[in-house]
Design a protein around this motif. Sequence first.
Motif, PDB file in Angstrom:
ATOM      1  N   THR A  38       0.748  -1.298   0.001  1.00 18.46           N
ATOM      2  CA  THR A  38      -0.097   0.014   0.016  1.00 18.46           C
ATOM      3  C   THR A  38       0.708   1.263   0.030  1.00 18.46           C
ATOM      4  N   LEU A  39       2.107   1.145   0.298  1.00 17.02           N
ATOM      5  CA  LEU A  39       3.078   2.356   0.140  1.00 17.02           C
ATOM      6  C   LEU A  39       3.003   3.184  -1.095  1.00 17.02           C
ATOM      7  N   ARG A  40       2.813   2.556  -2.323  1.00 24.10           N
ATOM      8  CA  ARG A  40       2.861   3.054  -3.459  1.00 24.10           C
ATOM      9  C   ARG A  40       1.530   3.842  -3.734  1.00 24.10           C
ATOM     10  N   TYR A  41       0.458   3.508  -3.058  1.00 24.32           N
ATOM     11  CA  TYR A  41      -0.804   4.103  -3.445  1.00 24.32           C
ATOM     12  C   TYR A  41      -0.638   5.201  -2.447  1.00 24.32           C
ATOM     13  N   LEU A  42      -0.199   5.205  -1.079  1.00 26.75           N
ATOM     14  CA  LEU A  42      -0.153   6.267  -0.309  1.00 26.75           C
ATOM     15  C   LEU A  42       0.663   7.743  -1.177  1.00 26.75           C
TER      16      LEU A  42
END
Length: 331
Positions: free
Chosen positions: A156-160
């Motif tokens: 989920t880091l890339r989406y944040l």
Amino acid sequence: MSHSDRPPVQEPVAQEPAAGEPEAQAPAGQEPDGHGPAAREPAVQRLAVQNSPAPGTRRRPSSGSLLASELKQLFRRRRTQAMLLALAAIPVVIAVVVHVSSAVPPGRGPAFLDRISQNGLFVAVTAMLVSVPLFLPLTIGVVAGDTIAGEAGLGTLRYLLVAPAGRVRLLLVKYAGAAVFCLSAPLAVALAGAGIGWVLFPVGPVALLSGDLVEPDEALVRMLLIAAYQAVSLLGLSAIGLFLSTLTDVPVGAMAATIVLSVVSQVLDQLPQLEWLHPWLFTHNWFGFADLLRQPIGWDSFADNALLQAGYIAVFGALAYGRFVSKDVLS
């Protein structure tokens, strides 16, 4: 829209799905324990409610909405709730054992344990003393070690970052969330201790270390000051955990390393051969809150501790920044 009219991409991250295409699903196979993808909302959806830009625009979400979302995700997890309940159970166990057993001989057990039967407010002080060496660092290590590594491990880091939140601002929000937990953890111990002590034992004027007596309401204020002292003491450890969390995509490794470092620092602080090193250890002033139990209150230890923790925040915050801004979130 022509190529020149497209909004600039601020981060090398995966593209958002076009209209009509299905959204990417979170990784399957994780239980809804408040930490897995099934329970954690996709990062883009977290920010979309409060930050819905007009068509063709990309508006940066406010720092307040990012922090509110982070705190919501942190405190809704069952793991976080279980840790706070476990911390609150420490004074309850101490109070029940003292209540059902005979009087504790003076000098036996943790400090102030022998005073609990005379004044229930000492339950909170004793519980906080017991929690400092292991239980509080354990919970802080879990939260701080999961800040970045947990998002990276779940993907989920890339989406944040596509929100766009910005790496520096996201790093600050993650640390702010951990800092809020640093305050919540000792508060859970202090409030639970004062509550159970009030129920099981008589409560009256409290004798301070200086020999003065203060009324119960002033004693409660001093207990809150001790909780604030402990919260400040844990901020340096949180900065260390934040940095370690940027080094790996496996949150368990960052958690374990943070907890081990707190134990190693306490062991080094007990070795007389390393007396020259003691003032520089982030755990050196963890028990310096005794001055808050004197009349008048001595603030020197509080200031020294805050200065030491600020140094660790600056050093490991800079290291976390240097690592995170160059981190490949697509790997």
